[in-house]
Motif scaffolding. Structure first.
Motif, PDB file in Angstrom:
ATOM      1  N   TRP A   1       5.721  -0.196  -7.950  1.00  0.00           N
ATOM      2  CA  TRP A   1       6.092   0.897  -7.051  1.00  0.00           C
ATOM      3  C   TRP A   1       4.847   1.533  -6.441  1.00  0.00           C
ATOM      4  CZ3 TRP A   1       8.735   3.017  -3.604  1.00  0.00           C
ATOM      5  CH2 TRP A   1       8.865   4.400  -3.422  1.00  0.00           C
ATOM      6  N   ALA A   2       3.799   1.684  -7.245  1.00  0.00           N
ATOM      7  CA  ALA A   2       2.554   2.261  -6.727  1.00  0.00           C
ATOM      8  C   ALA A   2       2.009   1.393  -5.594  1.00  0.00           C
ATOM      9  CB  ALA A   2       1.512   2.383  -7.840  1.00  0.00           C
ATOM     10  N   PHE A   3       2.086   0.080  -5.772  1.00  0.00           N
ATOM     11  CA  PHE A   3       1.654  -0.820  -4.701  1.00  0.00           C
ATOM     12  C   PHE A   3       2.570  -0.706  -3.481  1.00  0.00           C
ATOM     13  CE2 PHE A   3       2.874  -4.933  -2.790  1.00  0.00           C
ATOM     14  CZ  PHE A   3       1.758  -5.141  -2.003  1.00  0.00           C
ATOM     15  N   ALA A   4       3.865  -0.813  -3.723  1.00  0.00           N
ATOM     16  CA  ALA A   4       4.800  -0.937  -2.603  1.00  0.00           C
ATOM     17  C   ALA A   4       4.848   0.321  -1.753  1.00  0.00           C
ATOM     18  CB  ALA A   4       6.196  -1.270  -3.129  1.00  0.00           C
ATOM     19  N   ARG A   5       4.725   1.476  -2.351  1.00  0.00           N
ATOM     20  CA  ARG A   5       4.848   2.669  -1.508  1.00  0.00           C
ATOM     21  C   ARG A   5       3.619   2.852  -0.630  1.00  0.00           C
ATOM     22  NH1 ARG A   5       4.321   5.216  -6.752  1.00  0.00           N
ATOM     23  NH2 ARG A   5       2.486   6.539  -6.772  1.00  0.00           N
ATOM     24  N   ARG A   6       2.514   2.255  -1.030  1.00  0.00           N
ATOM     25  CA  ARG A   6       1.337   2.249  -0.145  1.00  0.00           C
ATOM     26  C   ARG A   6       1.503   1.180   0.938  1.00  0.00           C
ATOM     27  NH1 ARG A   6      -0.126   4.141  -4.966  1.00  0.00           N
ATOM     28  NH2 ARG A   6      -1.743   5.745  -5.035  1.00  0.00           N
ATOM     29  N   TRP A   7       1.874   0.004   0.497  1.00  0.00           N
ATOM     30  CA  TRP A   7       2.098  -1.111   1.429  1.00  0.00           C
ATOM     31  C   TRP A   7       3.052  -0.675   2.555  1.00  0.00           C
ATOM     32  CZ3 TRP A   7       5.941  -5.527  -0.086  1.00  0.00           C
ATOM     33  CH2 TRP A   7       6.049  -6.441   0.969  1.00  0.00           C
ATOM     34  N   LEU A   8       4.156  -0.027   2.184  1.00  0.00           N
ATOM     35  CA  LEU A   8       5.175   0.336   3.165  1.00  0.00           C
ATOM     36  C   LEU A   8       4.875   1.657   3.860  1.00  0.00           C
ATOM     37  CD1 LEU A   8       8.215  -0.688   0.954  1.00  0.00           C
ATOM     38  CD2 LEU A   8       7.229  -1.971   2.875  1.00  0.00           C
ATOM     39  N   ARG A   9       3.717   2.252   3.547  1.00  0.00           N
ATOM     40  CA  ARG A   9       3.243   3.483   4.199  1.00  0.00           C
ATOM     41  C   ARG A   9       4.175   4.673   3.946  1.00  0.00           C
ATOM     42  NH1 ARG A   9       0.188  -0.589   5.151  1.00  0.00           N
ATOM     43  NH2 ARG A   9      -0.931  -0.809   7.150  1.00  0.00           N
ATOM     44  N   ILE A  10       4.835   4.670   2.783  1.00  0.00           N
ATOM     45  CA  ILE A  10       5.712   5.810   2.493  1.00  0.00           C
ATOM     46  C   ILE A  10       5.141   6.661   1.375  1.00  0.00           C
ATOM     47  CG2 ILE A  10       7.814   4.671   3.256  1.00  0.00           C
ATOM     48  CD1 ILE A  10       8.402   3.916   0.438  1.00  0.00           C
ATOM     49  N   HIS A  11       3.901   6.343   0.971  1.00  0.00           N
ATOM     50  CA  HIS A  11       3.283   7.008  -0.170  1.00  0.00           C
ATOM     51  C   HIS A  11       3.139   8.510   0.042  1.00  0.00           C
ATOM     52  CE1 HIS A  11       0.717   7.628  -3.571  1.00  0.00           C
ATOM     53  NE2 HIS A  11      -0.281   8.005  -2.834  1.00  0.00           N
ATOM     54  N   ARG A  12       2.899   8.914   1.285  1.00  0.00           N
ATOM     55  CA  ARG A  12       2.588  10.323   1.518  1.00  0.00           C
ATOM     56  C   ARG A  12       3.773  11.072   2.122  1.00  0.00           C
ATOM     57  NH1 ARG A  12      -3.624  10.490   3.340  1.00  0.00           N
ATOM     58  NH2 ARG A  12      -3.628  12.240   1.927  1.00  0.00           N
ATOM     59  N   LEU A  13       4.952  10.601   1.802  1.00  0.00           N
ATOM     60  CA  LEU A  13       6.162  11.225   2.343  1.00  0.00           C
ATOM     61  C   LEU A  13       6.206  12.729   2.059  1.00  0.00           C
ATOM     62  CD1 LEU A  13       8.912  10.819   3.720  1.00  0.00           C
ATOM     63  CD2 LEU A  13       9.881  10.327   1.483  1.00  0.00           C
ATOM     64  N   ALA A  14       5.702  13.121   0.895  1.00  0.00           N
ATOM     65  CA  ALA A  14       5.774  14.536   0.540  1.00  0.00           C
ATOM     66  C   ALA A  14       4.964  15.400   1.492  1.00  0.00           C
ATOM     67  CB  ALA A  14       5.279  14.738  -0.893  1.00  0.00           C
ATOM     68  N   GLU A  15       3.987  14.801   2.177  1.00  0.00           N
ATOM     69  CA  GLU A  15       3.064  15.606   2.982  1.00  0.00           C
ATOM     70  C   GLU A  15       3.330  15.557   4.482  1.00  0.00           C
ATOM     71  OE1 GLU A  15      -1.188  14.971   1.373  1.00  0.00           O
ATOM     72  OE2 GLU A  15       0.003  13.315   0.600  1.00  0.00           O
ATOM     73  N   VAL A  16       4.070  14.537   4.941  1.00  0.00           N
ATOM     74  CA  VAL A  16       4.159  14.375   6.393  1.00  0.00           C
ATOM     75  C   VAL A  16       5.028  15.452   7.030  1.00  0.00           C
ATOM     76  CG1 VAL A  16       3.754  11.908   6.308  1.00  0.00           C
ATOM     77  CG2 VAL A  16       6.098  12.761   6.260  1.00  0.00           C
ATOM     78  N   GLU A  17       4.698  15.745   8.266  1.00  0.00           N
ATOM     79  CA  GLU A  17       5.471  16.739   9.003  1.00  0.00           C
ATOM     80  C   GLU A  17       5.841  16.153  10.359  1.00  0.00           C
ATOM     81  OE1 GLU A  17       3.844  20.744   9.032  1.00  0.00           O
ATOM     82  OE2 GLU A  17       2.658  20.244   7.269  1.00  0.00           O
ATOM     83  N   PRO A  18       6.840  15.303  10.369  1.00  0.00           N
ATOM     84  CA  PRO A  18       7.200  14.635  11.618  1.00  0.00           C
ATOM     85  C   PRO A  18       7.794  15.601  12.640  1.00  0.00           C
ATOM     86  CG  PRO A  18       8.822  14.141   9.929  1.00  0.00           C
ATOM     87  CD  PRO A  18       7.718  14.905   9.261  1.00  0.00           C
ATOM     88  N   GLU A  19       8.247  16.720  12.171  1.00  0.00           N
ATOM     89  CA  GLU A  19       8.782  17.742  13.066  1.00  0.00           C
ATOM     90  C   GLU A  19       8.075  19.040  12.733  1.00  0.00           C
ATOM     91  OE1 GLU A  19      11.655  18.015  15.107  1.00  0.00           O
ATOM     92  OE2 GLU A  19      12.529  16.031  14.915  1.00  0.00           O
ATOM     93  N   GLU A  20       8.041  19.909  13.689  1.00  0.00           N
ATOM     94  CA  GLU A  20       7.382  21.197  13.467  1.00  0.00           C
ATOM     95  C   GLU A  20       8.003  21.943  12.287  1.00  0.00           C
ATOM     96  OE1 GLU A  20       4.205  23.519  14.976  1.00  0.00           O
ATOM     97  OE2 GLU A  20       5.007  21.621  15.694  1.00  0.00           O
TER      98      GLU A  20
END
Lengths: 449, 593
Positions: free
Chosen positions: B308-327
């Protein structure tokens, strides 16, 4: 990577392995330039803002000495406005200096790298990782040993991104990115939360100190043994380790010495308030909080060299609370660059800088202000955001007075255009790193600046 | 001590001993570790670069463990069609924050590692934070590591049970000296992921006896713990190998380094004692035994977290907690919802560890586990009344297509309104096809985008991307691909019209596929896994993650070939891993001057 069975140590490796002492000498020599003679240290702030502006709205209407009346539409924010002081006497607009040789690669991120480090990257595959150190890191490496933190890099970018080529402004060298801090709380703790790792709280401080030194000595010895095994490239990483270790050893030795300058009393930091810092990104405008912390770090002499990334070029920040509905990159291209929001947005992107300058101008350092003793270098990835122009000119502002050496209230235009490297060379000299030119593409310093 | 003599790290330069190759051979005949190294160097000639021996050719019996097996038989050569697959030089990597915490828990027990440590944030390059070239090491890092070591030593000081378990012997009284040196060797081997040299053992035993540490019987050994956990041997992944006689630019990694790569790849943490023993005993110099080791590692519960540690980086979802796709993302995407999104993907990814599940399921699965929160976010009525995780059929809801229909991916890859389809397409091309778009030419101007109002449909505003010569070369690879996921907003929600009321049809194009047209994530997933690039690209990412560097062109070609062979066979993650770690690509590094 190290090779087992390599039978003879090279003389070079032995010399290197002979230890931190021989390595430390040239470093100390590097600490003696202009800086040492100045009564107050010159601070450096690199301020990056994304996606440029509308090219036609940027350059002041005349060159030479200028006042607020000469400013163009996109930089009105520096003018006197009601109670807000006029910042024009404290800054120099520089046009005709740009990413002259053009980076290979994307027109946003590659030129973001170029703003702080200059030079063209020969690696066409990635195209974006830098080949030099950024100027804040050059200063940190040469002069940064005097403070608890050699440098401070912060980013107000709205998300951390997953590719450093797009999100990191400061670099110590080709593969030594300096990770920016994103959260005010973390920066606050870094600056004031017991800066040194080792701060004895018990009464037997001397005994603890001796213990800590034994541990650090053992670590240093272990690093020396490791160095003998490593190849040249890996030794560079170990250099970083050794340097960090020396800084910590130094802080152990001076653990009881007060590190704050006279201008900073603990009440200053307290008044700013850990509560505010703890509130983190969500509570307030993170852009202002982080920049306030940079100013505070300068004022308290926690660091002298800082870089500030307002947002990376493709970042999603929209500043909707300030009345703008669109992401910054989208806005720069909206209506073929003709969107009426572009010019106000540029003023917004520079407003954080203007506010920080006004704060610095109000901080007395014993006859001069913090702004007097600082060099600010602000730039963007592009001049005209829609046209991606950046070779002939970038939207450069140099501000502060470098301890009195750097005048303001000017607009300097260079024809034909000069490379960014020359501007960076001049800035390095102002901060106290003597250099005749900078980088492979540099031709000298910028005449007249 | 028993281990110390047999396993001294004596082949390191700087150690006394080897004056000549003959000397080395003499010594190594008694030394399991070095013998396999010498086997690499001496016996390997004539085999490397030839045809891979069939598995049955490996001798079953070894008179001396690891001593006579030619390493060439342990590793499949890189695909001959790729020419030189020389490794690129790289800089040694540091433990990532996550690896650091996991290793500390392994070393001293979870009870003593209570909180996260205040370390500077990591740099992510092409999704990964363990790429040596992109990592930073500053005084703030070392302070953080030192604070972590100190907090662990404090924790051990206050926890007699954990301390006794760590020491493993009587640290006071008559046995003190023997206990101390056995502790230094045992703990050092785990911390440095290889046996200590005699010199190292002496140095750390000497530290424990320093006058400044005489305050209590525990003070000395605890200082050893602190020093080892601050040592560059612990904090950096130091790799070692011997010159490859047939490939002057390359080095063959020695068994402890291989064990370390394996363990970080599959567990996201350092090797345990059993794996270090297996390295010592030569198991990683033989293909059949290496495969046995890999299967043990994958069957271990730690593999769930590691994969899981590998895959969430590979799939670029590792930083989901931090992203702000909307204001207003912090309000619209509360932490619990983001956690549910990650959990949905974690369940899909970890299901791939099971035998007989094809890797393609990652992009084709039509079922997904949803909790009540996600069901509501997706607008899918739950098939059962319970509030836990429930496997739902997604066909008929516009989703399916594995991660392409999952909010974790759709949110992590979202940017601004205009950039979202492009950004998603870039991630798909980078992470799943390994065919990133070429960078835009310098000074490209964008007047072609016309002067439509910002409220116009995205595809109309971006239309000139596909016709203007300066743009089309890249954007025909990107924009139409991203449009195929446009029926998902930046919060991962389902929609059939955009924020200004324009209808969205969800039709897209994947240029590499014939025909290129698709609609929605399920069709995209089906098309993508049919491409030969897919499994090779997974192999490339496993390789980058395992080695901490980007592959060279030759290595990339060989990894593609390796992936293609796996795709034609079982096509499972386990098979891909086995194939990778028994390939010479995995066991090599660039040779430095």
């Amino acid at each position: 990577m190290h090779l087992i069975g390599r039978r003879v140590l090279s003389r070079r490796a032995l010399l290197r392995g002979a230890g931190g002492i021989s390595m430390a000498l040239p470093f100390l020599e590097a600490m003696t330039p202009r800086q040492a003679r100045a009564a107050l240290p010159v601070r450096l702030l690199v301020y990056f803002w994304p996606n440029g502006t509308r090219g036609s709205a940027w350059a002041p209407t005349k060159t030479g000495a200028i006042t607020g009346a000469d400013l163009n539409a996109a930089n009105q924010v520096f003018r006197a406005n009601g109670a807000e002081a006029d910042m024009v006497p404290h800054l120099t607009f520089v046009t005709g200096v740009g990413d002259l040789f053009g980076h290979a690669g994307a027109s946003h991120q590659a030129s973001m790298m170029a703003t702080a480090e200059g030079d063209k990257n020969p690696r066409s595959d990635s195209g974006t990782l830098p080949v030099l150190a950024s100027i804040d890191q050059v200063c940190a490496m040469k002069l940064g040993m005097a403070t608890a933190l050699p440098s401070l890099s912060v980013s107000a970018a709205s998300d951390p991104g997953f590719n450093i080529a797009r999100t990191v402004l400061s670099w110590k060298g080709p593969n030594q990115p300096v990770t920016p801090y994103l959260r005010p709380a973390q920066v606050y703790n870094l600056l004031f939360g017991g800066g040194a790792a080792l701060s004895p709280t018990r009464s037997d401080a001397a005994g603890l100190l001796a213990r800590d030194k034994s541990v650090l000595d053992a670590v240093a010895e272990d690093a020396r043994r490791l160095r003998l095994k490593l190849g040249k490239v890996d030794q560079r990483r170990l250099d970083d380790f050794d340097q960090a270790l020396r800084e910590i050893e130094r802080s152990v030795q001076t653990v009881n010495a007060p590190s704050s300058s006279a201008a900073c009393r603990s009440s200053d930091a307290g008044a700013w308030g850990p509560a505010t810092a703890q509130a983190g990104r969500e509570a307030g405008p993170v852009e202002s909080l982080l920049l306030d912390l940079v100013v505070l770090a300068f004022r308290c002499d926690r660091t002298r060299y800082a870089s500030y990334l307002l947002e990376y070029p493709f970042g999603p920040k929209r500043w909707s609370a300030q009345g703008s509905p669109m992401g910054d990159h989208d806005l720069s291209h909206a209506q073929n660059g003709g969107h009426p929001g572009v010019v106000p947005r540029t003023n917004l992107k520079l407003s954080y800088l203007a506010t920080a300058m006004r704060k610095m101008a109000g901080i007395d350092e014993g006859g001069s202000t913090l702004l007097d003793n600082t060099v600010i270098y602000a730039n963007s990835d592009n001049y005209d955001g829609n046209g991606h122009t950046r070779r002939d000119s970038q939207p450069i502002i140099v501000a502060g007075h470098a301890g009195g050496a750097l005048p303001g209230g000017r607009h300097l235009r260079y024809t034909p255009a000069k490379p960014l490297n020359d501007l960076l060379a001049s800035l390095l000299n102002y901060v106290g790193v003597s250099t005749e030119r900078w980088g492979n593409m540099g031709t000298g310093t910028l005449p007249g600046l | 001590m028993r281990f110390g003599r047999r396993l001294s790290w004596r082949s390191f330069p700087g150690q006394t001993g080897f004056r000549s190759r003959r000397d080395r051979l003499k010594v190594t005949s008694r030394d399991a570790v070095a013998s396999s190294l010498i086997a690499f160097a001496v016996l390997g000639s004539g085999c490397v670069g030839g045809i891979a021996p069939a598995q049955g050719d490996v001798p079953e019996e070894n008179p001396e463990p690891g001593g006579t097996t030619a390493p060439s038989e342990a590793f499949t050569p890189a695909s001959a069609a790729c020419g030189s697959a020389l490794p690129t030089p790289s800089i040694m990597r540091r433990l990532t924050q996550e690896e650091h915490i996991r290793i500390l828990r392994d070393l001293v027990g979870p009870a003593v590692v209570t909180a996260a440590f205040d370390l500077p944030p990591e740099n992510f390059h092409e999704g990964f934070d363990g790429i040596g070239e992109a990592q930073a090491f500053t005084v703030a890092h070392l302070r953080g590591y030192l604070r972590a070591a100190q907090s662990i030593v404090r924790g051990l000081g206050a926890n007699a049970a954990a301390r006794d378990a760590l020491f493993g012997c009587e640290i006071t009284g008559a046995e003190r000296s023997a206990c101390l040196s056995s502790f230094v060797r045992r703990f050092g081997r785990r911390a440095f992921r290889r046996p200590l040299t005699t010199e190292e053992t002496q140095a750390f035993v000497a530290l424990a006896g320093a006058p400044a540490l005489a305050a209590s019987p525990e003070a000395g050994p605890l200082a050893v713990v602190e020093a080892m956990l601050t040592s560059p041997n612990f904090l950096f992944v130091v790799e070692a190998g011997v010159a490859d006689p047939l490939s002057p630019g390359a080095v063959r990694l020695e068994p402890y380094t291989l064990a370390t790569r394996l363990s970080f790849l599959l567990w996201g943490t350092g090797p345990d004692d059993q794996l270090l023993d297996e390295a010592r005993d030569g198991a990683l110099s033989r293909r059949d035994k290496t495969i046995t080791v890999v299967r043990r590692l994958l069957a271990d519960p730690r593999a769930t977290e590691g994969v899981w540690a590998f895959a969430r980086r590979w799939l670029r979802i590792h930083r989901l907690a931090e992203v702000e796709p909307e204001e207003r993302a912090s309000a619209l995407l509360p932490p619990e919802l983001r956690a549910s999104m990650q959990e949905e993907t974690r369940r899909l990814v970890t299901s791939l560890v099971a035998p007989r599940v094809r890797l393609a399921e990652l992009l084709t699965s039509s079922k997904s586990a949803l909790d009540a929160r996600l069901s509501e976010h997706y607008g899918i009525a739950r098939s059962s009344a319970n509030s836990g995780w429930d496997l739902q059929e997604l066909r008929g809801h516009g989703r399916g297509g594995g991660v392409f229909g999952q909010a974790s991916f759709l949110v992590s890859t979202a940017k601004t309104r205009l950039n979202t389809p492009i950004s998603r397409a870039v991630v798909i091309r980078e992470a799943l096809l390994c065919r990133p778009p070429p960078p835009p030419p310098p000074d490209v101007s964008a007047p072609e985008l016309g002067s439509l109002p910002a409220t116009a449909p995205v595809s109309q505003i971006l239309a000139a991307h596909l016709t203007a010569p300066a743009c089309a070369a890249c954007h025909t690879l990107l924009d139409p691909l991203g449009y195929g996921l446009e029926r998902f907003g930046r919060l991962g929600e389902w929609r059939t019209s955009d924020e200004y009321g324009h209808a969205i049809d969800g039709r897209g194009q994947l240029i590499e596929s014939t025909p290129p047209e698709f609609t929605g994530p399920a069709e995209l997933g089906e098309k993508l896994v049919e491409l030969p690039e897919f499994t090779g690209c997974a192999a490339r990412h496993l390789f980058r993650y395992a080695t901490g560097r980007h592959e060279s062109d030759g290595e990339g070609c060989a990894l593609d070939a390796l992936g293609a062979a796996v795709a034609k066979s079982d096509g499972t993650l386990g098979q891909l891993v086995e194939s990778l770690v028994t390939n010479v690509l995995f066991a090599s590094a660039a040779r430095e001057i």
